[in-house]
Design a protein around this motif. Sequence first.
Motif, PDB file in Angstrom:
ATOM      1  N   TYR A   1      11.799  43.269 -10.908  1.00  0.00           N
ATOM      2  CA  TYR A   1      11.404  42.088 -10.405  1.00  0.00           C
ATOM      3  C   TYR A   1      11.433  41.941  -8.886  1.00  0.00           C
ATOM      4  CZ  TYR A   1      12.329  37.259  -9.110  1.00  0.00           C
ATOM      5  OH  TYR A   1      12.053  35.824  -8.880  1.00  0.00           O
ATOM      6  N   LEU A   2      10.584  41.572  -8.362  1.00  0.00           N
ATOM      7  CA  LEU A   2      10.032  41.474  -6.979  1.00  0.00           C
ATOM      8  C   LEU A   2       9.406  39.935  -6.649  1.00  0.00           C
ATOM      9  CD1 LEU A   2      10.156  43.134  -4.518  1.00  0.00           C
ATOM     10  CD2 LEU A   2       7.926  43.994  -4.686  1.00  0.00           C
ATOM     11  N   ALA A   3      10.003  39.240  -5.748  1.00  0.00           N
ATOM     12  CA  ALA A   3       9.342  38.149  -5.496  1.00  0.00           C
ATOM     13  C   ALA A   3       9.246  37.908  -3.928  1.00  0.00           C
ATOM     14  CB  ALA A   3      10.213  37.104  -5.995  1.00  0.00           C
ATOM     15  N   ALA A   4       8.256  37.002  -3.430  1.00  0.00           N
ATOM     16  CA  ALA A   4       8.044  36.878  -2.010  1.00  0.00           C
ATOM     17  C   ALA A   4       8.828  35.585  -1.947  1.00  0.00           C
ATOM     18  CB  ALA A   4       6.474  36.416  -1.851  1.00  0.00           C
TER      19      ALA A   4
ATOM     20  N   THR B   1      -0.080  37.232  -0.890  1.00  0.00           N
ATOM     21  CA  THR B   1      -0.605  36.954  -2.343  1.00  0.00           C
ATOM     22  C   THR B   1      -0.798  38.103  -3.064  1.00  0.00           C
ATOM     23  OG1 THR B   1      -2.915  36.769  -1.712  1.00  0.00           O
ATOM     24  CG2 THR B   1      -1.935  34.694  -1.363  1.00  0.00           C
ATOM     25  N   ARG B   2      -0.609  39.142  -2.664  1.00  0.00           N
ATOM     26  CA  ARG B   2      -1.221  40.643  -3.278  1.00  0.00           C
ATOM     27  C   ARG B   2      -0.127  41.294  -3.832  1.00  0.00           C
ATOM     28  NH1 ARG B   2       1.895  44.312  -1.094  1.00  0.00           N
ATOM     29  NH2 ARG B   2       2.680  43.648   0.950  1.00  0.00           N
ATOM     30  N   TRP B   3       1.452  40.843  -3.655  1.00  0.00           N
ATOM     31  CA  TRP B   3       2.582  41.721  -4.094  1.00  0.00           C
ATOM     32  C   TRP B   3       2.846  41.840  -5.524  1.00  0.00           C
ATOM     33  CZ3 TRP B   3       6.004  38.763  -7.087  1.00  0.00           C
ATOM     34  CH2 TRP B   3       5.636  37.395  -7.027  1.00  0.00           C
ATOM     35  N   GLY B   4       2.561  41.005  -6.513  1.00  0.00           N
ATOM     36  CA  GLY B   4       2.894  41.192  -7.762  1.00  0.00           C
ATOM     37  C   GLY B   4       2.294  42.365  -8.346  1.00  0.00           C
ATOM     38  N   PRO B   5       0.837  42.312  -8.549  1.00  0.00           N
ATOM     39  CA  PRO B   5       0.334  43.595  -9.349  1.00  0.00           C
ATOM     40  C   PRO B   5       0.245  44.962  -8.837  1.00  0.00           C
ATOM     41  CG  PRO B   5      -1.284  42.011  -8.781  1.00  0.00           C
ATOM     42  CD  PRO B   5       0.048  41.306  -8.013  1.00  0.00           C
ATOM     43  N   PHE B   6       0.259  45.125  -7.429  1.00  0.00           N
ATOM     44  CA  PHE B   6       0.376  46.342  -6.902  1.00  0.00           C
ATOM     45  C   PHE B   6       1.870  47.118  -6.795  1.00  0.00           C
ATOM     46  CE2 PHE B   6      -3.126  43.874  -5.186  1.00  0.00           C
ATOM     47  CZ  PHE B   6      -4.015  44.757  -5.749  1.00  0.00           C
ATOM     48  N   GLU B   7       2.821  46.222  -6.639  1.00  0.00           N
ATOM     49  CA  GLU B   7       4.142  46.801  -6.473  1.00  0.00           C
ATOM     50  C   GLU B   7       5.006  47.088  -7.557  1.00  0.00           C
ATOM     51  OE1 GLU B   7       5.633  44.278  -3.296  1.00  0.00           O
ATOM     52  OE2 GLU B   7       4.278  45.333  -1.749  1.00  0.00           O
ATOM     53  N   LEU B   8       4.495  46.484  -8.716  1.00  0.00           N
ATOM     54  CA  LEU B   8       5.438  46.488  -9.857  1.00  0.00           C
ATOM     55  C   LEU B   8       4.682  47.159 -10.920  1.00  0.00           C
ATOM     56  CD1 LEU B   8       6.950  42.800  -9.762  1.00  0.00           C
ATOM     57  CD2 LEU B   8       7.956  45.228  -9.081  1.00  0.00           C
TER      58      LEU B   8
ATOM     59  N   VAL C   1      11.490  43.469   2.041  1.00  0.00           N
ATOM     60  CA  VAL C   1      10.432  44.261   1.666  1.00  0.00           C
ATOM     61  C   VAL C   1       9.192  44.023   2.293  1.00  0.00           C
ATOM     62  CG1 VAL C   1       9.153  44.988  -0.478  1.00  0.00           C
ATOM     63  CG2 VAL C   1      11.528  44.699  -0.665  1.00  0.00           C
ATOM     64  N   ARG C   2       8.562  44.687   2.823  1.00  0.00           N
ATOM     65  CA  ARG C   2       7.111  44.495   3.643  1.00  0.00           C
ATOM     66  C   ARG C   2       6.165  43.752   2.890  1.00  0.00           C
ATOM     67  NH1 ARG C   2       4.514  49.550   6.910  1.00  0.00           N
ATOM     68  NH2 ARG C   2       6.725  49.206   7.712  1.00  0.00           N
ATOM     69  N   THR C   3       5.490  42.747   3.637  1.00  0.00           N
ATOM     70  CA  THR C   3       4.401  41.819   3.269  1.00  0.00           C
ATOM     71  C   THR C   3       3.282  41.804   3.978  1.00  0.00           C
ATOM     72  OG1 THR C   3       5.734  40.015   4.315  1.00  0.00           O
ATOM     73  CG2 THR C   3       6.120  40.391   1.674  1.00  0.00           C
ATOM     74  N   ILE C   4       2.443  41.474   3.868  1.00  0.00           N
ATOM     75  CA  ILE C   4       1.410  41.198   4.793  1.00  0.00           C
ATOM     76  C   ILE C   4       1.013  39.701   4.856  1.00  0.00           C
ATOM     77  CG2 ILE C   4      -1.329  41.695   4.992  1.00  0.00           C
ATOM     78  CD1 ILE C   4      -1.070  44.105   3.603  1.00  0.00           C
ATOM     79  N   GLU C   5       1.385  39.325   6.128  1.00  0.00           N
ATOM     80  CA  GLU C   5       1.455  37.726   6.471  1.00  0.00           C
ATOM     81  C   GLU C   5       0.044  37.168   7.159  1.00  0.00           C
ATOM     82  OE1 GLU C   5       3.680  35.876   4.745  1.00  0.00           O
ATOM     83  OE2 GLU C   5       4.556  37.698   4.211  1.00  0.00           O
ATOM     84  N   GLY C   6       0.069  35.954   7.039  1.00  0.00           N
ATOM     85  CA  GLY C   6      -0.985  35.415   7.844  1.00  0.00           C
ATOM     86  C   GLY C   6      -2.201  34.894   6.960  1.00  0.00           C
ATOM     87  N   ASN C   7      -3.130  34.512   7.871  1.00  0.00           N
ATOM     88  CA  ASN C   7      -4.527  33.985   7.119  1.00  0.00           C
ATOM     89  C   ASN C   7      -5.702  34.758   7.901  1.00  0.00           C
ATOM     90  OD1 ASN C   7      -3.357  32.408   4.939  1.00  0.00           O
ATOM     91  ND2 ASN C   7      -2.859  30.964   6.666  1.00  0.00           N
ATOM     92  N   THR C   8      -6.694  34.741   7.159  1.00  0.00           N
ATOM     93  CA  THR C   8      -7.910  35.319   8.161  1.00  0.00           C
ATOM     94  C   THR C   8      -8.060  34.469   9.366  1.00  0.00           C
ATOM     95  OG1 THR C   8      -8.603  36.180   5.864  1.00  0.00           O
ATOM     96  CG2 THR C   8     -10.403  35.936   7.851  1.00  0.00           C
ATOM     97  N   PRO C   9      -8.300  34.783  10.240  1.00  0.00           N
ATOM     98  CA  PRO C   9      -8.971  35.926  10.981  1.00  0.00           C
ATOM     99  C   PRO C   9      -7.753  37.027  11.354  1.00  0.00           C
ATOM    100  CG  PRO C   9      -8.985  34.912  12.611  1.00  0.00           C
ATOM    101  CD  PRO C   9      -8.435  33.793  11.433  1.00  0.00           C
ATOM    102  N   VAL C  10      -6.502  36.630  11.362  1.00  0.00           N
ATOM    103  CA  VAL C  10      -5.197  37.683  11.931  1.00  0.00           C
ATOM    104  C   VAL C  10      -4.175  37.848  10.641  1.00  0.00           C
ATOM    105  CG1 VAL C  10      -3.388  37.808  13.476  1.00  0.00           C
ATOM    106  CG2 VAL C  10      -5.525  36.725  13.889  1.00  0.00           C
ATOM    107  N   LEU C  11      -4.025  38.914  10.418  1.00  0.00           N
ATOM    108  CA  LEU C  11      -3.154  39.421   9.249  1.00  0.00           C
ATOM    109  C   LEU C  11      -2.040  40.198  10.052  1.00  0.00           C
ATOM    110  CD1 LEU C  11      -5.548  40.468   6.559  1.00  0.00           C
ATOM    111  CD2 LEU C  11      -4.308  38.326   6.763  1.00  0.00           C
ATOM    112  N   MET C  12      -0.655  40.267   9.555  1.00  0.00           N
ATOM    113  CA  MET C  12       0.403  41.106  10.251  1.00  0.00           C
ATOM    114  C   MET C  12       1.383  41.515   9.302  1.00  0.00           C
ATOM    115  SD  MET C  12       2.594  38.497  12.417  1.00  0.00           S
ATOM    116  CE  MET C  12       1.163  38.182  13.482  1.00  0.00           C
ATOM    117  N   PHE C  13       1.846  42.535   9.511  1.00  0.00           N
ATOM    118  CA  PHE C  13       3.196  42.942   8.558  1.00  0.00           C
ATOM    119  C   PHE C  13       4.206  41.901   8.670  1.00  0.00           C
ATOM    120  CE2 PHE C  13       1.983  47.626   9.509  1.00  0.00           C
ATOM    121  CZ  PHE C  13       1.618  47.739   8.288  1.00  0.00           C
TER     122      PHE C  13
END
Length: 163
Positions: A114-117, A124-131, A67-79
């Motif tokens: 149930y979804l987990a990284a 850090t955004r996965w829980g509240p938005f996807e479930l 399942v798609r995530t957004i990885e990395g730390n500022t300043p570079v983020l990626m799928f």
Amino acid sequence: MSRGVKTISRSDRDIRVNLIPSGAVTFTGSPDLQSEEVTSYELGYRALPHSDIQISMSGFYSLYDHVRTIEGNTPVLMFGNKEGGKTWGGEIIAGLQLTTRWRGAIGYTYLREYLAADFESTDTRWGPFELNDPKHQISIESALELPHQTQLDVRARYVDALP
């Protein structure tokens, strides 16, 4: 059993967006991105216990991988593809032919998710938005055939609070 795959587009791998005009935050695609996959199992039963009563029951269980995530730390983020999970639930519907011109139905649906990284994910955004789906839903329907080729349909639904 069924299987679904969300294929990767070229923009998923090649995108590059500067989120702040100065380039302080950059969002990029990932050449390592994989297709999201789901494998689902469903079992159902339909019965006609009486000529005026129909009953339908079904249950399902689905497994999600990559399942798609957004990885990395500022300043570079990626799928990325560092989430997985499962959903399960069921549905029961009863239909009634109340008279020759009036029919009704009532239904109940139950859903759990149930979804987990993965441990190495920085998303850090996965829980509240996807479930954010209701656990319980109830529907009631009535259909009445009126004179002059007219029909009156009434539907009411209860949808449980979102988590």
